[in-house]
Design an enzyme around this catalytic site. Structure first.
Site, PDB file in Angstrom:
ATOM      1  N   PRO A  20     -10.548 -26.868  32.641  1.00  0.00           N
ATOM      2  CA  PRO A  20     -11.072 -28.230  32.501  1.00  0.00           C
ATOM      3  C   PRO A  20     -11.830 -28.344  31.184  1.00  0.00           C
ATOM      4  O   PRO A  20     -12.674 -27.505  30.874  1.00  0.00           O
ATOM      5  CB  PRO A  20     -12.027 -28.367  33.701  1.00  0.00           C
ATOM      6  CG  PRO A  20     -12.382 -26.965  34.088  1.00  0.00           C
ATOM      7  CD  PRO A  20     -11.241 -26.081  33.668  1.00  0.00           C
ATOM      8  N   MET A  21     -11.501 -29.350  30.397  1.00  0.00           N
ATOM      9  CA  MET A  21     -12.208 -29.570  29.129  1.00  0.00           C
ATOM     10  C   MET A  21     -12.503 -31.063  29.036  1.00  0.00           C
ATOM     11  O   MET A  21     -11.587 -31.882  28.860  1.00  0.00           O
ATOM     12  CB  MET A  21     -11.352 -29.123  27.938  1.00  0.00           C
ATOM     13  CG  MET A  21     -11.188 -27.623  27.847  1.00  0.00           C
ATOM     14  SD  MET A  21     -10.197 -27.116  26.413  1.00  0.00           S
ATOM     15  CE  MET A  21      -8.547 -27.468  26.970  1.00  0.00           C
ATOM     16  N   ALA A  22     -13.777 -31.391  29.154  1.00  0.00           N
ATOM     17  CA  ALA A  22     -14.182 -32.795  29.110  1.00  0.00           C
ATOM     18  C   ALA A  22     -13.700 -33.418  27.798  1.00  0.00           C
ATOM     19  O   ALA A  22     -13.847 -32.819  26.735  1.00  0.00           O
ATOM     20  CB  ALA A  22     -15.701 -32.899  29.222  1.00  0.00           C
ATOM     21  N   CYS A 104     -20.418 -25.162  32.338  1.00  0.00           N
ATOM     22  CA  CYS A 104     -20.476 -25.948  31.113  1.00  0.00           C
ATOM     23  C   CYS A 104     -21.841 -25.805  30.445  1.00  0.00           C
ATOM     24  O   CYS A 104     -22.865 -26.043  31.076  1.00  0.00           O
ATOM     25  CB  CYS A 104     -20.214 -27.412  31.457  1.00  0.00           C
ATOM     26  SG  CYS A 104     -20.031 -28.423  30.023  1.00  0.00           S
ATOM     27  N   LYS A 146     -16.555 -22.796  39.129  1.00  0.00           N
ATOM     28  CA  LYS A 146     -16.366 -22.194  37.808  1.00  0.00           C
ATOM     29  C   LYS A 146     -17.731 -21.890  37.216  1.00  0.00           C
ATOM     30  O   LYS A 146     -18.605 -22.757  37.192  1.00  0.00           O
ATOM     31  CB  LYS A 146     -15.605 -23.167  36.909  1.00  0.00           C
ATOM     32  CG  LYS A 146     -15.322 -22.652  35.528  1.00  0.00           C
ATOM     33  CD  LYS A 146     -14.182 -23.437  34.904  1.00  0.00           C
ATOM     34  CE  LYS A 146     -13.951 -23.069  33.470  1.00  0.00           C
ATOM     35  NZ  LYS A 146     -14.994 -23.614  32.579  1.00  0.00           N
ATOM     36  N   GLY A 208     -11.544 -17.247  29.142  1.00  0.00           N
ATOM     37  CA  GLY A 208     -12.297 -17.010  27.912  1.00  0.00           C
ATOM     38  C   GLY A 208     -11.468 -16.311  26.861  1.00  0.00           C
ATOM     39  O   GLY A 208     -11.063 -15.158  27.046  1.00  0.00           O
ATOM     40  N   ASP A 209     -11.160 -17.036  25.780  1.00  0.00           N
ATOM     41  CA  ASP A 209     -10.501 -16.465  24.604  1.00  0.00           C
ATOM     42  C   ASP A 209      -9.088 -15.949  24.866  1.00  0.00           C
ATOM     43  O   ASP A 209      -8.606 -15.097  24.116  1.00  0.00           O
ATOM     44  CB  ASP A 209     -11.348 -15.322  24.007  1.00  0.00           C
ATOM     45  CG  ASP A 209     -12.689 -15.796  23.491  1.00  0.00           C
ATOM     46  OD1 ASP A 209     -12.912 -17.017  23.453  1.00  0.00           O
ATOM     47  OD2 ASP A 209     -13.519 -14.940  23.132  1.00  0.00           O
ATOM     48  N   GLY A 231      -7.955 -22.530  27.930  1.00  0.00           N
ATOM     49  CA  GLY A 231      -8.490 -23.813  27.474  1.00  0.00           C
ATOM     50  C   GLY A 231      -8.103 -24.116  26.044  1.00  0.00           C
ATOM     51  O   GLY A 231      -7.052 -24.689  25.753  1.00  0.00           O
TER      52      GLY A 231
HETATM   53  C1  LIG Z   1     -14.098 -29.444  24.580  1.00  0.00           C
HETATM   54  C2  LIG Z   1     -14.417 -28.606  25.785  1.00  0.00           C
HETATM   55  C3  LIG Z   1     -14.848 -29.219  26.952  1.00  0.00           C
HETATM   56  C4  LIG Z   1     -15.141 -28.460  28.089  1.00  0.00           C
HETATM   57  N1  LIG Z   1     -15.494 -29.100  29.244  1.00  0.00           N
HETATM   58  C5  LIG Z   1     -15.662 -28.375  30.377  1.00  0.00           C
HETATM   59  C6  LIG Z   1     -15.919 -29.024  31.627  1.00  0.00           C
HETATM   60  O1  LIG Z   1     -15.982 -30.248  31.722  1.00  0.00           O
HETATM   61  N2  LIG Z   1     -16.065 -28.234  32.715  1.00  0.00           N
HETATM   62  C7  LIG Z   1     -15.993 -26.871  32.651  1.00  0.00           C
HETATM   63  O2  LIG Z   1     -16.121 -26.196  33.681  1.00  0.00           O
HETATM   64  N3  LIG Z   1     -15.760 -26.232  31.492  1.00  0.00           N
HETATM   65  C8  LIG Z   1     -15.575 -26.956  30.362  1.00  0.00           C
HETATM   66  N4  LIG Z   1     -15.272 -26.320  29.200  1.00  0.00           N
HETATM   67  C9  LIG Z   1     -15.121 -24.852  29.192  1.00  0.00           C
HETATM   68  C10 LIG Z   1     -13.658 -24.438  29.383  1.00  0.00           C
HETATM   69  O3  LIG Z   1     -13.190 -24.830  30.660  1.00  0.00           O
HETATM   70  C11 LIG Z   1     -13.474 -22.913  29.232  1.00  0.00           C
HETATM   71  O4  LIG Z   1     -14.265 -22.274  30.199  1.00  0.00           O
HETATM   72  C12 LIG Z   1     -13.877 -22.412  27.841  1.00  0.00           C
HETATM   73  O5  LIG Z   1     -13.341 -23.238  26.828  1.00  0.00           O
HETATM   74  C13 LIG Z   1     -13.417 -20.972  27.615  1.00  0.00           C
HETATM   75  O6  LIG Z   1     -12.021 -20.863  27.737  1.00  0.00           O
HETATM   76  P1  LIG Z   1     -11.053 -20.786  26.418  1.00  0.00           P
HETATM   77  O7  LIG Z   1     -11.553 -19.675  25.565  1.00  0.00           O
HETATM   78  O8  LIG Z   1      -9.673 -20.539  26.974  1.00  0.00           O
HETATM   79  O9  LIG Z   1     -11.177 -22.100  25.725  1.00  0.00           O
HETATM   80  C14 LIG Z   1     -15.011 -27.047  28.047  1.00  0.00           C
HETATM   81  C15 LIG Z   1     -14.589 -26.442  26.860  1.00  0.00           C
HETATM   82  C16 LIG Z   1     -14.294 -27.180  25.738  1.00  0.00           C
HETATM   83  C17 LIG Z   1     -13.817 -26.484  24.483  1.00  0.00           C
END
Ligand SMILES: Cc1cc2nc3c(=O)[nH]c(=O)nc-3n(C[C@H](O)[C@H](O)[C@H](O)COP(=O)(O)O)c2cc1C
Length: 353
Positions: A20-22, A104, A146, A208-209, A231
């Site tokens: 989830p990414m807001a 978050c 999460k 993560g990453d 993400g």
């Molecule tokens: C732009 C953005 C918005 C995010 N919004 C949320 C959110 O609303 N809820 C949440 O649990 N995590 C949120 N995250 C965290 C991601 O879900 C994820 O845990 C984090 O980006 C690490 O994963 P990645 O390295 O694959 O990006 C957000 C991350 C980004 C970059």
């Protein structure tokens, strides 16, 4: 990794989830990722603050029209009764899985002690989980959660919380391998995720990453996690899910998409995007997706800047078509800048040894 994944009463097609990414994982983006191989997508965070439920932003976030099930909605907040009410509200509007956000780090959320800040207040975190589970369980709705590895490096309490959350009825736990204090800095670590996985029986999702098929395989092997969540690496590269799935299944890489496919995927995404946001807002919010799609490609940065001057959907679509068609004159497939980078995977494999 066996293909299907059981989450409560739901069988998900695979174990590769979109994070989830807001502001990013709206319905068009979730559907895009699902079409390209993601097995599951949680919708963006919905606040537990009732006064905001009628807002355009919240109602767009709660738009699941045509989305394949199960519909999963993430809720965030600091008050157990309000969170329970938010869960019930979303279930009434079609949610079949409720996800609690304790991951978050955004200030807006943390100042109110929501998101990952809740990890610092274990009693309140547990109270929220119990209240949400009490509302969801009788309705047959699994509650997932999460979180991060902890509040800070000194307070990495994910393991203790995971045990408490499992006992309170959480059905699946996703862990982002950073502390709240880290934000997005440094590298994600996977030891804490591995420790949690070894200690509890409910499914654990590693996050993560993860940015390449090799990294995906390494994280799975290192943590023993049941599923992976991706993400940022899916931004502009939504086909990462099918690339990872193929690599995990066969040990071989899929060819990178052709320029024409990348153009068509983005064009279809933009049509869906405009459909949800309308012209004025849609053109602007589409810019970030376009910027990600051309990132690292020859001439991508200049194109991104040009894109910021366009205010109409037809202009944006035409400019995009022209740009990809020009790239297609010199490249059949997307150039290497977007190809998988396996440096991190090698680091991880060496630390696993
Ligand atoms: C732009 C953005 C918005 C995010 N919004 C949320 C959110 O609303 N809820 C949440 O649990 N995590 C949120 N995250 C965290 C991601 O879900 C994820 O845990 C984090 O980006 C690490 O994963 P990645 O390295 O694959 O990006 C957000 C991350 C980004 C970059």
């Amino acid at each position: 990794m066996p293909p299907g994944f059981q989450l409560g009463p739901f069988t998900l097609p695979n174990r590769l989830f979109v994070a989830p990414m807001a502001g990013v994982t709206d319905r068009p983006f979730r559907q895009l990722c699902r079409r390209l191989g993601a097995g599951y997508a949680v919708s963006e965070m919905v606040t537990s603050r009732k006064e905001l439920w009628g807002s355009l932003k919240t109602s767009r976030r709660a738009d699941h029209t045509g989305e394949p099930g199960p519909i999963a909605v993430q809720i965030a907040g600091t008050d157990a009764a309000m969170m329970a009410e938010a869960a019930a509200y979303n279930i009434e509007r079609g949610a079949r899985i409720i996800d609690i956000n304790m991951g978050c780090p955004a200030k807006k959320v943390c100042n109110k002690w929501a998101g990952s800040a809740l990890m610092r207040n274990e009693a309140l975190a547990l109270e929220i989980v119990q209240a949400v589970v009490a509302v969801c369980e009788p309705r047959g709705v699994p509650v997932t959660l999460k979180m991060r590895t902890g509040w800070s490096l000194e307070e990495r309490n994910a393991l203790r919380l995971a045990r408490a959350f499992e006992a309170a009825g959480i059905a699946m736990l996703t862990i982002h391998g950073r502390t709240r204090e880290q934000g997005y800095k440094g590298l994600a670590e996977y030891d804490t995720i591995a420790a949690v996985k070894a200690a509890i029986k409910i499914p654990v999702v590693a996050n993560g990453d993860i940015d390449s098929p090799e990294k995906a395989r390494a994280v799975l092997a290192y943590t023993g996690a049941d599923a992976l969540m991706i993400g940022r690496a899916a931004q502009g590269r939504p086909w990462i899910f099918r690339e990872v799935a193929h690599y995990l299944a066969t040990g071989e890489h899929l060819p990178v998409p052709t320029v024409q496919e990348a153009r068509d995927v983005l064009t279809e995404h933009l049509h869906d995007h405009y459909g949800l946001y309308g012209e004025q807002s849609g053109v602007r919010s589409a810019r970030k997706h376009i910027g990600w799609a051309v990132r690292g490609l020859p001439g991508g940065e200049a194109f991104r800047q040009h894109m910021n001057t366009l205010e109409r959907c037809d202009q944006q679509l035409q400019a995009l078509r022209d740009w990809f068609d020009t790239l297609g004159q010199t490249h059949d497939r997307l150039p290497a800048a977007l190809a998988a980078n396996d440096d991190d995977a090698q680091d991880l494999e060496s630390c696993a040894a």
